[in-house]
Motif scaffolding. Structure first.
Motif, short mmCIF file in Angstrom:
data_model
loop_
_atom_site.label_atom_id
_atom_site.label_comp_id
_atom_site.label_asym_id
_atom_site.label_seq_id
_atom_site.Cartn_x
_atom_site.Cartn_y
_atom_site.Cartn_z
N LEU A 20 42.62 39.22 53.81
CA LEU A 20 43.73 39.02 52.88
C LEU A 20 43.26 38.27 51.63
O LEU A 20 43.72 38.52 50.52
N LEU A 21 42.32 37.33 51.84
CA LEU A 21 41.88 36.48 50.73
C LEU A 21 40.69 37.06 49.98
O LEU A 21 40.02 36.37 49.24
N GLU A 22 40.45 38.35 50.19
CA GLU A 22 39.35 38.98 49.47
C GLU A 22 39.95 39.74 48.29
O GLU A 22 40.90 40.52 48.46
N ALA A 23 39.37 39.52 47.14
CA ALA A 23 39.96 40.04 45.90
C ALA A 23 40.20 41.56 45.96
O ALA A 23 41.25 42.03 45.57
N GLY A 24 39.26 42.29 46.48
CA GLY A 24 39.42 43.75 46.49
C GLY A 24 40.39 44.25 47.54
O GLY A 24 40.85 45.39 47.48
N ARG A 25 40.71 43.42 48.52
CA ARG A 25 41.43 43.95 49.68
C ARG A 25 42.91 43.62 49.73
O ARG A 25 43.68 44.35 50.37
N ILE A 26 43.31 42.52 49.11
CA ILE A 26 44.73 42.13 49.26
C ILE A 26 45.67 43.21 48.73
O ILE A 26 46.76 43.41 49.25
N THR A 27 45.22 43.95 47.72
CA THR A 27 46.09 44.99 47.15
C THR A 27 45.89 46.36 47.82
O THR A 27 46.48 47.35 47.40
N ASN A 28 45.04 46.40 48.86
CA ASN A 28 44.91 47.64 49.64
C ASN A 28 46.14 47.86 50.50
O ASN A 28 46.91 46.93 50.75
N HIS A 29 46.25 49.09 51.02
CA HIS A 29 47.39 49.37 51.88
C HIS A 29 47.29 48.75 53.26
O HIS A 29 48.24 48.79 54.02
N THR A 30 46.12 48.18 53.60
CA THR A 30 46.06 47.46 54.87
C THR A 30 46.67 46.07 54.73
O THR A 30 46.93 45.41 55.71
N TYR A 31 46.85 45.61 53.48
CA TYR A 31 47.53 44.34 53.25
C TYR A 31 48.79 44.56 52.42
O TYR A 31 49.71 45.22 52.88
N TYR A 32 48.80 44.09 51.18
CA TYR A 32 50.06 44.14 50.42
C TYR A 32 50.20 45.36 49.51
O TYR A 32 51.13 45.43 48.72
N GLY A 33 49.27 46.31 49.64
CA GLY A 33 49.25 47.45 48.72
C GLY A 33 50.56 48.22 48.62
O GLY A 33 50.90 48.72 47.56
N GLY A 34 51.29 48.30 49.74
CA GLY A 34 52.53 49.09 49.72
C GLY A 34 53.76 48.25 49.46
O GLY A 34 54.88 48.75 49.50
N THR A 35 53.58 46.95 49.19
CA THR A 35 54.75 46.08 49.05
C THR A 35 54.90 45.59 47.61
O THR A 35 54.01 45.76 46.78
N ARG A 36 56.01 44.93 47.34
CA ARG A 36 56.21 44.36 45.99
C ARG A 36 55.27 43.19 45.74
O ARG A 36 55.06 42.79 44.60
#
Lengths: 74, 603
Positions: free
Chosen positions: B440-456
């Motif tokens: 979650l705290l990785e810059a490239g990953r938090i906005t992926n769909h495995t984390y917050y990518g599909g949310t507001r």
């Protein structure tokens, strides 16, 4: 229950279909056959539903499998 | 001794009977091809013996059948051996029946005057299939329950008598307890009784007409004793050896989780010797040619016609080329059945849904055994009750039903189903763990769909912080991030990290300071003390059981997302899930599924 041979049909949220594992075939959300290779003679059977106040009453029945008409098992 | 035997013989004539049996003439001498009838009789005797002993421990009711079979398989001394012998001898019988039928047809032993004897043989074949079918249900496990339900449904499509027949075997309109008691009576009473009568007739007629010796004779005529008796004995021992091999290899017979009519069981398949019929019914040619009559044609008419041809074989043989026709027909039948069986097995092997269902079924059957052992026995409510309160059984199902339309679990819906759509909420596999948080705290990953990518929250403050500020802080003090992650993750108190957390006490302590000072998490989140100003989810107890139950109850609560909640429903507040259900879901996600702990929690 699948009207073909009585297998347990389950809703698959991920695919948005009712899935029958016996012949790997599917039904649409409204119960109709949406698989061109479906061996089922009819779509999923609907049950009688009645709303009494804030309760929903469902009349559960089994229907005969393997035939085109929907005939209750009695 | 001699006097006793002669006394008995005077009154029973047993010596004459024995002589007649042992000194029966075999034209052309003993041969291996004559052993099949004896091996089948041997198998039948094994089945009667093991069956009666199984009966002594079996309890035929929907509430106790599985439990008593569990007792036989896992507790009773030698019970697994007994079950295995019964299970694999039944399978051996089907193989031997085919070999016996082949030998009878090839040698012409079905022709006049042996027609009636041949028909008794066919009756025995169908009785054996009937015993296989009825026996499959008796363990009352998911597999037998699901497969037999289909078989009883098929009975209903027989013309005219179908519905009555179905009602008779099912024991009413609902498949359940009464079906089990009927199947048991058929399996242990009616069918074996008929079988004994048919075997007596079959053997009596065989003796009346004598053996159909295969020409040309290779040796002089001989008696049944001793050579043929030896060959039969060796063949029976070989069958027993094969049965024992499979029994020991599989430690008895398989037993799936107890039948649960409310749960789908996607791994239900008939026993292998019925697979050809199962596969035959799947052939599209049936529906293509016969439309909605396809099922009737496939399950009733075609098997009926095949049986009629088999029965008519002695008459067909009277015609010119009749015997050859019979040979070709039987050969084609066996080849067809073999190919269909192979096709069915191949189709299942290539079907990921079936493989996933099979893996789940195996896991469930191991799980129920682990729970029973942790519980030191089966509770009064039955073994199924243990599974109903087991997070690792119920958790994934609830996840698939309630959570998987937005969340994922390791990329799937909890049960292995994969959606084509991208997730609109985080993947919860390993939620609360250091690895999850580090991602979650990785810059490239938090906005992926495995984390917050599909949310507001994709464009929210947290994502912005992780993408811009956090990498700089991490560069300034590389050890701080690891400590902070350990500290926040320790809030979850995951059983899987318990050992690491004891070891890393100092690291966690340091991390707690970093949460406040280095990273400033507490600018938005509360951490380990109440904070009225907090605008983001509480990190106190983050990922703990209570925290997960809390956010599932009401994500729009002040402690969690408040008004900023995206689309997550308030499952608890709206009454869609009970606290106990949310607890099971939380336990499963947290990997808190140790059988001893789970069983202790039920009490």
């Amino acid at each position: 229950m699948c009207p073909h041979a009585g297998c347990f049909v389950d809703y698959q949220a991920a695919r948005g279909v009712f899935f029958c594992p016996c012949h790997d075939s599917t039904f649409a959300v409204d119960g109709s056959i949406n698989d061109p290779h479906s061996p089922s003679p009819r779509g999923l059977d609907t049950l009688e539903v009645e709303v009494k106040g804030d309760e929903v009453w469902v009349r559960f029945r089994n229907y005969r499998t393997g035939i085109q008409e929907k005939v209750p098992v009695s | 001794m001699k006097r006793l035997i002669s006394w008995l013989d005077d009154r029973t004539g047993m010596n004459g009977l024995l002589k007649e049996a042992l000194f029966e003439r075999i034209p052309g001498g003993a041969r291996w091809r004559y052993v099949w009838g004896s091996t089948l009789t041997f198998c039948f005797v094994v089945q009667i013996l093991t069956g009666v002993v199984l009966w002594m421990a079996y309890s035929p009711s929907a509430g106790t059948a599985w439990e008593s079979v569990y007792y036989i398989q896992h507790e009773m001394t030698g019970g697994w051996l007994l079950r295995g012998l019964h299970h694999y001898t039944a399978q051996a019988m089907h193989v031997l029946l085919v070999l016996h039928l082949l030998q009878v047809i090839i040698d012409g032993a079905y022709k006049a005057p042996r027609e009636v004897n041949f028909w008794f043989g066919l009756v025995l074949l169908f009785l054996t299939l009937g015993l296989g079918l009825t026996g499959y249900l008796l363990p009352w496990d998911q597999k037998g329950y699901g497969a037999t339900k289909v078989a009883t449904s098929l009975a209903g499509i027989v013309p005219v008598i179908g519905p009555s027949l179905q009602k008779l075997v099912v024991g009413g309109t609902e498949y359940g307890h009464h079906t089990l008691t009927r199947f048991f009576a058929l399996h242990a009473g009616v069918l074996p009784g008929l079988m004994i009568a048919a075997i007596v007739a079959h053997v009596a007629l065989f003796r009346k007409h004598g053996i159909t010796a295969k020409q040309p004779y290779k040796k002089p005529d001989a008696n049944f004793w001793p050579d043929q008796v030896l060959m039969d004995g060796v063949a029976c021992l070989a069958v027993l050896g094969a049965v024992l091999y499979f029994t020991v290899r599989h430690h008895g017979a398989e037993l799936y989780a107890p039948a649960d009519p409310t749960q789908p069981f996607n791994a239900a398949r008939p026993e292998w010797y019925f697979l050809f019929l199962f596969e035959f019914l799947k052939l599209h040619v049936l529906t293509d040619w016969f439309g909605h009559h396809g099922e009737l044609v496939g399950a009733i008419i075609v098997p009926g016609l095949i049986s009629a041809v088999l029965g008519a074989m002695p008459f067909i043989a009277l015609r010119r080329y009749g015997h050859r026709f019979n040979l070709v027909f039987l050969g084609a039948l066996l080849l067809g059945a073999g190919l269909l069986t192979l096709r069915s097995i191949r189709a299942d092997q290539a079907n990921p849904e079936f493989q996933a269902a099979m893996t789940q079924a195996k896991a469930e059957s191991d799980r129920v055994v682990a729970l029973i052992q942790a519980n030191r026995g089966i509770p009064r409510a039955g073994a199924a009750a243990l599974l109903k309160e087991d997070p690792s059984t119920v958790g994934p199902r609830m996840f698939a039903q309630h959570c998987a339309s937005c969340h994922r679990y390791d990329g799937h819906d909890g049960l292995g189903g994969v959606s084509k759509e991208l997730a609109s909420a985080p993947d919860l596999k390993g939620f609360g763990s250091r690895a999850w948080l580090a991602g979650l705290l990785e810059a490239g990953r938090i906005t992926n769909h495995t984390y917050y990518g599909g949310t507001r929250f994709r464009d929210g403050k947290m994502a912005k912080y992780v993408t811009t500020k956090l990498p700089k802080k991490h560069a300034a003090d590389p050890s701080a991030l690891e400590a902070m992650i350990a500290a926040v993750s320790a809030e979850a108190a995951l059983p899987g990290q318990a050992a690491a957390e004891v070891r890393d006490g100092a690291l966690i302590e340091r991390g707690r300071t970093h949460v406040r000072e280095t990273f400033g998490c507490t600018d938005c989140h509360a951490f380990r003390k109440p904070d009225d100003e907090a605008s983001a989810p509480d990190l106190t107890g983050w990922g703990s059981r209570d925290w997960i139950i809390g956010i599932t109850t009401d994500p729009a609560h002040e402690r969690f997302y408040g008004k900023r909640n995206d689309r997550m429903p308030a499952f608890g507040k709206e009454g869609r899930l009970t606290a106990a259900e949310m607890g099971l879901l939380a336990d499963w996600i947290r990997g808190d599924t140790d059988p001893e702990r789970v069983v202790a929690g039920m009490k």
